[in-house]
Design a protein around this motif. Structure first.
Motif, PDB file in Angstrom:
ATOM      1  N   VAL A 188      41.344  31.701  40.441  1.00 52.31           N
ATOM      2  CA  VAL A 188      40.945  32.707  41.365  1.00 52.31           C
ATOM      3  C   VAL A 188      39.753  32.203  41.993  1.00 52.31           C
ATOM      4  O   VAL A 188      39.327  32.612  42.878  1.00 52.31           O
ATOM      5  N   CYS A 189      38.909  31.401  41.494  1.00 53.55           N
ATOM      6  CA  CYS A 189      37.607  30.941  42.125  1.00 53.55           C
ATOM      7  C   CYS A 189      37.792  30.221  43.502  1.00 53.55           C
ATOM      8  O   CYS A 189      37.246  30.144  44.180  1.00 53.55           O
ATOM      9  N   LYS A 190      39.091  29.375  43.430  1.00 54.45           N
ATOM     10  CA  LYS A 190      39.544  28.993  44.369  1.00 54.45           C
ATOM     11  C   LYS A 190      40.028  29.677  45.531  1.00 54.45           C
ATOM     12  O   LYS A 190      40.259  29.529  46.780  1.00 54.45           O
ATOM     13  N   ASN A 191      40.608  30.811  45.191  1.00 51.14           N
ATOM     14  CA  ASN A 191      41.346  31.876  46.149  1.00 51.14           C
ATOM     15  C   ASN A 191      41.252  33.153  45.320  1.00 51.14           C
ATOM     16  O   ASN A 191      42.219  33.594  44.493  1.00 51.14           O
ATOM     17  N   ALA A 192      40.202  33.916  45.648  1.00 48.23           N
ATOM     18  CA  ALA A 192      40.133  35.435  44.914  1.00 48.23           C
ATOM     19  C   ALA A 192      41.168  36.124  45.427  1.00 48.23           C
ATOM     20  O   ALA A 192      41.503  37.513  44.738  1.00 48.23           O
ATOM     21  N   ARG A 193      42.018  36.148  46.441  1.00 50.55           N
ATOM     22  CA  ARG A 193      43.110  36.991  47.219  1.00 50.55           C
ATOM     23  C   ARG A 193      44.385  36.705  46.382  1.00 50.55           C
ATOM     24  O   ARG A 193      45.459  37.167  46.880  1.00 50.55           O
ATOM     25  N   ILE A 194      44.380  35.679  45.711  1.00 49.61           N
ATOM     26  CA  ILE A 194      45.884  35.159  45.068  1.00 49.61           C
ATOM     27  C   ILE A 194      46.366  36.356  44.387  1.00 49.61           C
ATOM     28  O   ILE A 194      45.673  37.006  43.434  1.00 49.61           O
ATOM     29  N   PRO A 195      47.648  36.605  44.296  1.00 47.47           N
ATOM     30  CA  PRO A 195      48.463  37.592  43.951  1.00 47.47           C
ATOM     31  C   PRO A 195      48.490  37.311  42.232  1.00 47.47           C
ATOM     32  O   PRO A 195      48.721  36.122  42.014  1.00 47.47           O
ATOM     33  N   PHE A 196      48.215  38.482  41.213  1.00 51.27           N
ATOM     34  CA  PHE A 196      48.253  38.052  39.870  1.00 51.27           C
ATOM     35  C   PHE A 196      49.660  37.651  39.567  1.00 51.27           C
ATOM     36  O   PHE A 196      49.475  36.816  38.621  1.00 51.27           O
ATOM     37  N   LYS A 197      50.677  37.966  40.497  1.00 54.70           N
ATOM     38  CA  LYS A 197      51.836  37.234  39.944  1.00 54.70           C
ATOM     39  C   LYS A 197      51.974  36.132  39.926  1.00 54.70           C
ATOM     40  O   LYS A 197      52.503  35.218  39.074  1.00 54.70           O
ATOM     41  N   GLU A 198      51.351  35.233  41.025  1.00 59.96           N
ATOM     42  CA  GLU A 198      51.396  33.900  41.232  1.00 59.96           C
ATOM     43  C   GLU A 198      50.343  33.229  40.075  1.00 59.96           C
ATOM     44  O   GLU A 198      50.976  32.316  39.529  1.00 59.96           O
ATOM     45  N   VAL A 199      49.272  33.917  39.672  1.00 58.85           N
ATOM     46  CA  VAL A 199      48.473  33.395  38.369  1.00 58.85           C
ATOM     47  C   VAL A 199      49.430  33.320  37.292  1.00 58.85           C
ATOM     48  O   VAL A 199      49.307  32.488  36.385  1.00 58.85           O
ATOM     49  N   ALA A 200      49.933  34.500  36.993  1.00 55.87           N
ATOM     50  CA  ALA A 200      50.729  34.514  35.882  1.00 55.87           C
ATOM     51  C   ALA A 200      51.831  33.616  35.854  1.00 55.87           C
ATOM     52  O   ALA A 200      52.151  32.953  34.678  1.00 55.87           O
ATOM     53  N   GLU A 201      52.591  33.244  37.011  1.00 59.93           N
ATOM     54  CA  GLU A 201      53.493  32.152  36.962  1.00 59.93           C
ATOM     55  C   GLU A 201      52.931  30.917  36.518  1.00 59.93           C
ATOM     56  O   GLU A 201      53.491  30.120  35.651  1.00 59.93           O
TER      57      GLU A 201
END
Length: 157
Positions: free
Chosen positions: A15-28
């Protein structure tokens, strides 16, 4: 201080690289549920591990072509609590630090050009009661801008 585990660090790295990334993508990427990511981010926000998010604006795109660091010397160090509110009234000042060393305070500001900088120094900053001396350093180019390292060997669990 809040205990940060490997999953928290992995989330922070993303998230520090892209604060707008969807949590779904982070979860994956992390191999956990979207709800787990949401709960972790909310906890880290509530405990001030994450202190903000948003857009970073290029000052030059708004006409602020001169980035400057100014070392400020006060009559007495204790005057910083009176000087900070005066600095807060100057919108071009984007950072202010109470420091050790030759300066009482160090500020960072953006000016449109050298004339604007001189106006800020002469009519605003140096007119603040308690400011006895300033030293101006103009940044010619910012070569590195990043967040602190999130994953370091000595912090690993």
């Amino acid at each position: 201080m809040e205990k940060i585990d490997k999953l928290d660090r992995q989330i922070l790295n993303i998230v520090c690289k892209n604060a707008r990334i969807p949590f779904k993508e982070v979860a994956e990427v992390c191999g956990v549920s979207r709800a787990a990511i949401h709960q972790r981010v909310q906890r880290m926000t509530d405990t001030n591990v994450i202190t903000g998010s948003g857009y970073q604006i290029n000052p030059k795109s708004l006409g602020y072509n001169t980035c400057t660091y100014i070392g400020v010397v006060l009559e007495r160090g204790s005057m910083y609590k009176d000087v900070v509110p005066e600095f807060e009234k100057i919108p071009e000042i984007v950072e202010c630090h109470f420091t050790t060393g030759p300066y009482t305070m160090l500020i960072k500001l953006y000016a449109t050009d050298n004339e604007h900088l001189m106006e800020l120094l002469n009519t605003k900053i140096q007119e603040i009661p308690g400011v006895t001396n300033t030293e101006t350093l103009i940044s010619l180019r910012q070569s590195v801008r990043r967040e602190i390292p999130i994953c370091r060997d000595e912090f690993e669990d």
